[in-house]
Design a protein around this motif. Structure first.
Motif, PDB file in Angstrom:
ATOM      1  N   GLN A 628       0.817  -1.215   0.000  1.00 21.42           N
ATOM      2  CA  GLN A 628       0.000   0.000   0.000  1.00 21.42           C
ATOM      3  C   GLN A 628       0.846   1.259   0.000  1.00 21.42           C
ATOM      4  OE1 GLN A 628      -3.406   0.298  -0.512  1.00 21.42           O
ATOM      5  NE2 GLN A 628      -2.646  -1.675  -1.192  1.00 21.42           N
TER       6      GLN A 628
ATOM      7  N   GLN B  95      -2.683  -6.166  -6.446  1.00 18.76           N
ATOM      8  CA  GLN B  95      -3.445  -5.371  -5.473  1.00 18.76           C
ATOM      9  C   GLN B  95      -4.893  -5.445  -5.938  1.00 18.76           C
ATOM     10  OE1 GLN B  95      -1.795  -1.583  -4.196  1.00 18.76           O
ATOM     11  NE2 GLN B  95       0.286  -2.352  -4.414  1.00 18.76           N
ATOM     12  N   THR B 134       2.056  -1.918  -8.789  1.00 16.01           N
ATOM     13  CA  THR B 134       2.659  -3.197  -8.383  1.00 16.01           C
ATOM     14  C   THR B 134       3.953  -3.495  -9.156  1.00 16.01           C
ATOM     15  OG1 THR B 134       1.442  -4.500 -10.020  1.00 16.01           O
ATOM     16  CG2 THR B 134       0.366  -4.170  -7.898  1.00 16.01           C
TER      17      THR B 134
END
Ligand code: FES
Ligand code: FES
Lengths: 721, 153
Positions: A628, B95, B134
């Motif tokens: 994140q 993700q 990512t």
């Protein structure tokens, strides 16, 4: 997960074991009150249940937040499983449908945003797990005639020192007869088995097989396909169209007028797109047809003139500087879409949304049905970033579905998405700072100007209060996030300066704006951290030491600054490289970042690495947490470097990824993320990595060149990677 | 009627010849793992293999496919066992995951052609967009998949 799992049927029938086993949940509006729904009717039982333990030992947890990549499906399940001492491999999850039982505990509506899924559920979901565990233990103890306190639990098995043991499945029915404890005890951090470990994400298998269901993948029997064209100029309207030409195209079923555009319904997406072209819509551009970005900047500059002309004539040194950042688009990779099925008495939605409440409000408005009657099923989200807090596309889908007898999936093109986003608003700030003889800011005046979406958020989500002129009365309470000290701001200006004064102006700029990953912090993290760097240089002090001195009373700020200094080797960059530091708190989380840069022979900028130190309290899942922060840094970096939405002729100039140039793999620098060990309750993670990036990079550019960048993106200054 | 060879199966599809292969796969054939991101060949979400070559299908008229063998993410392996999928599992690459079918297909095509790619090979080949950022795990994943493949040979 298959499509059928998304339907109401699935939500009501959990399979053969649905009528047996332990089913517990949290009462709708009473936070932290745990009630058993074991005796209520089937539908009620399911709809309010957060957790179902089947007699075969399988566990189904209803995830109250929506999964948009931030990992809540895994992280929230970990909270429950931790306190249950459940067998992680026996847990399945389902995304919560629209129901007050799943309201965000901090917002009191069912919405996922503000990086608060873990923090707002931290106690509530652990208590849910602890209650389940206590009931299962009590059931076992009763059966064995022993004291519950003598039993232990691991891997979904309750054991007694005498050698007796029973699995959760065997105990589920007996446990369901028991009253849940009012306030079950929670583990202390040293007892955690899951929390703090890099538990593999639950969603990875489906996301690498192609099998995860996003909104765009929903397929219902007889479903039709719709696509839209909206007035490119904000505030424009449809003037004319060629309905006959479009209806003559193959597969076309219906043309539907929308508020500011048209939708075409056909039996395939491609046919709908082709018919939309044939529809030859002409727009009446309306009152904004000559508005543009340069004019907006002039408006913002004019607002800054409201400050003192000659501030602090007595000061030893003074700074008077202005910062600006542009409109930005979200552009999650899955374009906006919603599937809807509407009859006179029902409305069912399948939608990738962060805001189930807002979707229900929008659908209720279009159909006239009561909000509680709207069924909202949420899919995986192909990214959210705040764009999917909006329900504009839901409203369109319901409007279209009302006009046909079949379910309809409405899907935007990327071009519609780019030109009809709710952008991070263009924002300008001016700082007037008086430095004392020792270089400390004695006075710090900030003025900020930007458009606001505050009133719109209220109108969209709380239409019953839309008559209240909240924005006119209160201003935009968030505009000064990170810059002010008002009691409503949970992330106040941190530096110990003599006198802090802030003012703000909401600008009337006809471009939709909304929450964009890290919201106001994306700007305040930039301008505050660049301005404090200016102060440090004016004072002739090291930017890190200078910040440390002004944050002496802020141990958690110091914690991240010291950690990042250590990890980035602050002050000792490799030859030819330069460092810049920024630290910012947002969504409760402290993040310090050091950018390490250099300039190539041809003058292009090289970003070698971004080192981050993060204090977010307890790190529930370090692997997800790293992803994140890392992702947020990449996000912040592309917005620093070159992303920008510009307006000409009242419309967005950019249209797709060729002219809104997001970061690609070959441009992504090394990003290192380090966490400060902490036992404090967890705070946000999806957004806080983004705000410091811009200042870390521009401060490094200053260190390298003596050039102070005060407006973004860097391409405006002839700088590119 | 057009005849397509998808994941080892021959199928007949009745669509307008200018329909991009992406929509034929997703809507006509029902293989929804190949995704739509931009419609202009810019993001790679719609990547499949045509005779082993990574190809963006949102701008490829189905009539141009001819007899090429089409492999979609669903045809890469039945059980996430392709080395790229194994590496992606080990590293928890996705993700939101929306770009990942395309990323995986692009990575698999790269490795088929270049079993031990360098970082610059990866830079050149992996032009797919990931909005979640990512990229570093994708890079690590490709290196890992290369080692996994090496080991099984
Ligand atoms: S959808 Fe095909 S490249 Fe973007
Ligand atoms: S994982 Fe979300 S777009 Fe790549």
């Amino acid at each position: 997960m298959s499509i059928s799992e998304l339907s109401r049927r699935r939500f009501l029938q959990l399979g053969p074991g649905a009528s047996a086993g332990l089913l517990i949940g949290c009462g709708s509006r009473e936070l932290d009150t745990i009630a058993s729904f074991a005796t209520t009717r089937e539908e009620q039982r399911f709809r309010n249940a957060r957790l179902h333990i089947d007699t075969d030992g399988s566990i189904n947890f209803i995830v109250p937040s929506t999964e948009m990549g931030q990992g809540v499906q895994t992280a929230l399940t970990m909270l429950v499983a931790e306190e249950m001492d459940a067998d992680w491999n026996r847990i399945q999850t389902t995304f919560a449908p629209y129901d007050p039982a799943f309201d965000n505990p901090s917002y009191f509506i069912q919405v996922t945003g503000g990086s608060n899924s873990v923090s707002s559920h931290w106690v509530k979901l652990r208590k849910l797990g602890a209650a389940a565990r206590a009931m299962l233990v009590e059931a076992a103890a009763e059966r064995w005639g022993v004291k519950p306190g003598e039993c232990s639990v691991a891997g979904s098995i309750v054991s007694h020192p005498s050698g007796k043991s029973l699995g959760f499945g065997a105990l589920a029915e007996a446990a369901a007869q028991l009253a849940p404890p009012d306030d079950p005890a929670l583990k202390t951090p040293d007892q955690f088995r899951l929390i703090g470990r890099p538990v593999p994400r639950l969603d990875t298998p489906a996301k690498i097989s192609g099998g995860a269901i996003y909104g765009i993948d929903v397929k219902l029997p007889g479903m039709l396909y719709a696509t839209v064209a909206q007035s490119p100029v904000f505030g424009g309207k449809v003037a004319s169209w060629d309905e006959a030409a479009a209806m003559a195209m193959p597969g076309v079923r219906k043309i539907v007028a929308l508020e500011d555009g048209m939708a075409v319904v056909a039996d395939s997406h491609w046919r709908a797109l082709k018919a939309l072209e044939a529809l030859s819509i002409r727009f009446d551009d309306g009152p904004n047809a000559d508005r543009n970005s340069e004019e907006f900047t002039r408006m913002l500059e004019a607002s800054m003139q409201e400050m003192d002309k000659e501030p602090f004539p007595e000061a030893a040194q003074r700074l008077d500087v202005e910062y600006q950042a542009p409109f930005l688009a979200h552009q999650p990779l899955e374009p906006m879409n919603c599937t809807a099925q509407v009859t006179p008495t029902s409305c069912r939605l399948w939608v990738p949304t962060q805001n189930l409440h807002g979707a229900a409000v929008a659908a209720a408005e279009v159909t006239g049905l009561p909000r509680q009657e709207i069924e909202v099923n949420v899919t995986h989200l192909g990214g959210g970033f705040g764009r999917r807090l909006e329900s504009d596309f839901v409203k369109q889908a319901v409007t279209v579905a009302k006009e046909v007898d079949q379910p309809v999936r409405l899907l935007w093109t990327r071009e519609e998405d780019m030109q009809h986003d709710f952008y991070r608003p263009v924002t300008r700030a001016r700082f007037q700072i008086a430095l004392g003889a020792d270089g400390t800011p004695e006075e710090w005046h900030t003025r900020i100007a930007s458009p606001s979406s505050f009133q719109k958020v209220i109108a969209d989500n709380f239409p019953e209060f839309s008559w209240l002129p909240v924005q006119a009365l209160l201003g935009d309470v968030n505009m000064l996030a990170g810059l002010g000290t008002s009691f409503v701001q949970s992330n106040p200006f941190p530096y110990a300066v003599g006198k802090l004064r802030t003012e703000d102006e909401i600008m009337d700029i006809p471009v939709p704006n909304g929450s964009h990953r890290s919201v106001q912090h994306s700007f305040s993290g930039f301008c505050k951290e660049a301005a404090i760097d200016e102060c440090a240089h004016a004072a002739g002090q090291d930017p890190l030491a200078y910040r440390r001195r002004l944050l002496a009373e802020e141990p958690r700020y110091l914690g991240v600054i010291d950690l990042v200094a250590e990890k980035a080797d602050w002050g000792r960059p490799p030859p030819g490289r330069f460092q810049g530091l920024a630290v910012h708190r947002s969504f409760g989380t402290y993040v310090a970042e050091v950018a390490e840069i250099s300039f190539a022979e041809d003058g292009s900028l090289r970003i070698h690495r971004i080192v981050c130190a993060v204090d977010c309290g307890v790190v529930v899942n370090p692997a997800i947490a790293e992803s994140q922060v890392h992702g947020a840094v990449i996000w912040g970096l592309e917005n620093t470097l070159r992303c920008e939405i510009t307006i000409q002729g009242g419309r967005v100039e950019q249209s797709n990824f060729h002219d809104y140039e997001v970061l690609h793999l070959h441009e992504a620098p090394d990003v290192e993320v380090h966490f400060v060990p902490s036992a404090e309750p967890p705070t946000g993670l999806g957004e806080p990595g983004a705000p410091p990036v811009a200042a870390a990079v521009t401060n490094a550019i200053f260190a390298a060149t003596g050039r102070r960048i005060r407006t973004l993106p860097l391409t405006r200054h002839g700088l590119s990677i | 009627m057009l005849t397509l060879n998808v994941n080892g199966q021959t199928m007949e599809v009745d669509v307008e010849p200018d329909t991009p292969l992406l929509w034929v796969l997703r809507e006509t054939i029902g293989l929804a793992g190949t995704r739509f991101g931009c419609g202009q060949g810019l993001c790679g979400a719609c990547t499949v293999h045509l005779d082993g070559v990574a190809t963006r299908t949102c701008i490829l008229p189905v009539s141009d496919v001819g007899t090429a063998e089409i492999t979609t993410i669903e045809g890469l392996s039945a059980d996430n066992s392709h080395p790229v999928q194994q590496a992606w599992t080990e590293l928890d690459v996705p993700q939101c995951g929306y770009c990942q079918s395309g990323q995986i297909m692009a990575a698999a095509a790269l490795l088929a052609e270049n079993p031990l790619p360098s970082d610059s090979d990866i830079d050149a080949a992996m032009t797919n967009i990931c909005r979640c950022g990512t990229y570093s795990r994708i890079r690590k994943g490709i290196h890992r998949a290369a080692r996994l493949t090496e080991r099984t040979q």
